[in-house]
Design a protein around this motif. Sequence first.
Motif, PDB file in Angstrom:
ATOM      1  N   ALA A   1      -1.213  -7.990   8.236  1.00 35.96           N
ATOM      2  CA  ALA A   1      -2.232  -6.260   8.623  1.00 35.96           C
ATOM      3  C   ALA A   1      -1.434  -5.724   9.123  1.00 35.96           C
ATOM      4  O   ALA A   1      -1.718  -4.016   8.664  1.00 35.96           O
ATOM      5  CB  ALA A   1      -1.528  -6.729  10.301  1.00 35.96           C
ATOM      6  N   HIS A   2       0.125  -5.155   8.864  1.00 42.81           N
ATOM      7  CA  HIS A   2       0.614  -4.141   8.800  1.00 42.81           C
ATOM      8  C   HIS A   2       0.870  -3.576   7.297  1.00 42.81           C
ATOM      9  O   HIS A   2       0.710  -2.373   6.882  1.00 42.81           O
ATOM     10  CB  HIS A   2       2.528  -4.740   9.310  1.00 42.81           C
ATOM     11  CG  HIS A   2       3.095  -3.498   8.411  1.00 42.81           C
ATOM     12  ND1 HIS A   2       2.482  -1.780   9.606  1.00 42.81           N
ATOM     13  CD2 HIS A   2       4.433  -2.673   8.053  1.00 42.81           C
ATOM     14  CE1 HIS A   2       3.956  -1.457   8.846  1.00 42.81           C
ATOM     15  NE2 HIS A   2       4.572  -1.387   7.898  1.00 42.81           N
ATOM     16  N   LYS A   3       0.279  -4.506   5.869  1.00 45.04           N
ATOM     17  CA  LYS A   3       0.435  -3.915   4.755  1.00 45.04           C
ATOM     18  C   LYS A   3      -0.531  -3.852   4.513  1.00 45.04           C
ATOM     19  O   LYS A   3      -0.720  -2.674   4.146  1.00 45.04           O
ATOM     20  CB  LYS A   3       0.865  -5.584   3.840  1.00 45.04           C
ATOM     21  CG  LYS A   3       0.897  -5.367   2.575  1.00 45.04           C
ATOM     22  CD  LYS A   3       1.027  -6.544   1.533  1.00 45.04           C
ATOM     23  CE  LYS A   3       1.328  -5.907   0.320  1.00 45.04           C
ATOM     24  NZ  LYS A   3       1.560  -7.382  -0.754  1.00 45.04           N
TER      25      LYS A   3
ATOM     26  N   GLY B   1      -1.808  -0.532   2.605  1.00 42.49           N
ATOM     27  CA  GLY B   1      -1.986  -0.742   0.994  1.00 42.49           C
ATOM     28  C   GLY B   1      -2.877  -1.442   1.026  1.00 42.49           C
ATOM     29  O   GLY B   1      -3.555  -1.870   2.580  1.00 42.49           O
ATOM     30  N   ALA B   2      -3.312  -1.999   0.030  1.00 36.47           N
ATOM     31  CA  ALA B   2      -4.191  -3.221   0.422  1.00 36.47           C
ATOM     32  C   ALA B   2      -3.517  -3.754  -0.032  1.00 36.47           C
ATOM     33  O   ALA B   2      -2.795  -4.690  -1.441  1.00 36.47           O
ATOM     34  CB  ALA B   2      -5.481  -2.565  -1.375  1.00 36.47           C
ATOM     35  N   LEU B   3      -3.943  -5.193   0.223  1.00 36.41           N
ATOM     36  CA  LEU B   3      -4.005  -6.586   0.168  1.00 36.41           C
ATOM     37  C   LEU B   3      -4.787  -7.228  -1.431  1.00 36.41           C
ATOM     38  O   LEU B   3      -5.372  -6.663  -1.441  1.00 36.41           O
ATOM     39  CB  LEU B   3      -4.485  -6.903   1.795  1.00 36.41           C
ATOM     40  CG  LEU B   3      -3.810  -7.159   2.766  1.00 36.41           C
ATOM     41  CD1 LEU B   3      -4.800  -7.039   3.121  1.00 36.41           C
ATOM     42  CD2 LEU B   3      -2.473  -7.335   2.807  1.00 36.41           C
ATOM     43  N   THR B   4      -4.029  -8.472  -1.798  1.00 38.03           N
ATOM     44  CA  THR B   4      -4.213  -8.880  -2.688  1.00 38.03           C
ATOM     45  C   THR B   4      -5.095  -9.933  -1.791  1.00 38.03           C
ATOM     46  O   THR B   4      -5.782 -10.072  -0.441  1.00 38.03           O
ATOM     47  CB  THR B   4      -3.194  -9.806  -3.212  1.00 38.03           C
ATOM     48  OG1 THR B   4      -2.826 -10.468  -1.958  1.00 38.03           O
ATOM     49  CG2 THR B   4      -2.092  -8.487  -4.038  1.00 38.03           C
ATOM     50  N   ALA B   5      -6.012 -10.163  -3.021  1.00 33.66           N
ATOM     51  CA  ALA B   5      -7.324 -11.107  -3.093  1.00 33.66           C
ATOM     52  C   ALA B   5      -6.230 -12.527  -2.330  1.00 33.66           C
ATOM     53  O   ALA B   5      -7.221 -12.804  -1.476  1.00 33.66           O
ATOM     54  CB  ALA B   5      -8.119 -11.398  -4.127  1.00 33.66           C
TER      55      ALA B   5
END
Length: 82
Positions: free
Chosen positions: A12-14, A18-22
């Motif tokens: 959630a912090h990430k 920024g964007a999370l990878t798939a």
Amino acid sequence: MINSLTRINELAHKQRNGALTAAEKEEQQALRKEYLREIRGQVLSTFSGLSIVDPEGNDVTPEKLRLEQKKLREDEARNADI
């Protein structure tokens, strides 16, 4: 504490920063489902041992709850026999 909660918070912090990878999005969804399943299990476990008593000391536990408690006890007994 629920083990997956730390990882859920990290993702959630990430996600906020920024964007999370798939792959991370899939992991996040799977962890959230697992977390909800664990919480529901804890709530059901708490309710399974609950009985409601009125001020006069009479057991007024709703019939629906009594039936669920009976069902849980029967399931536990069956699992213990296995």
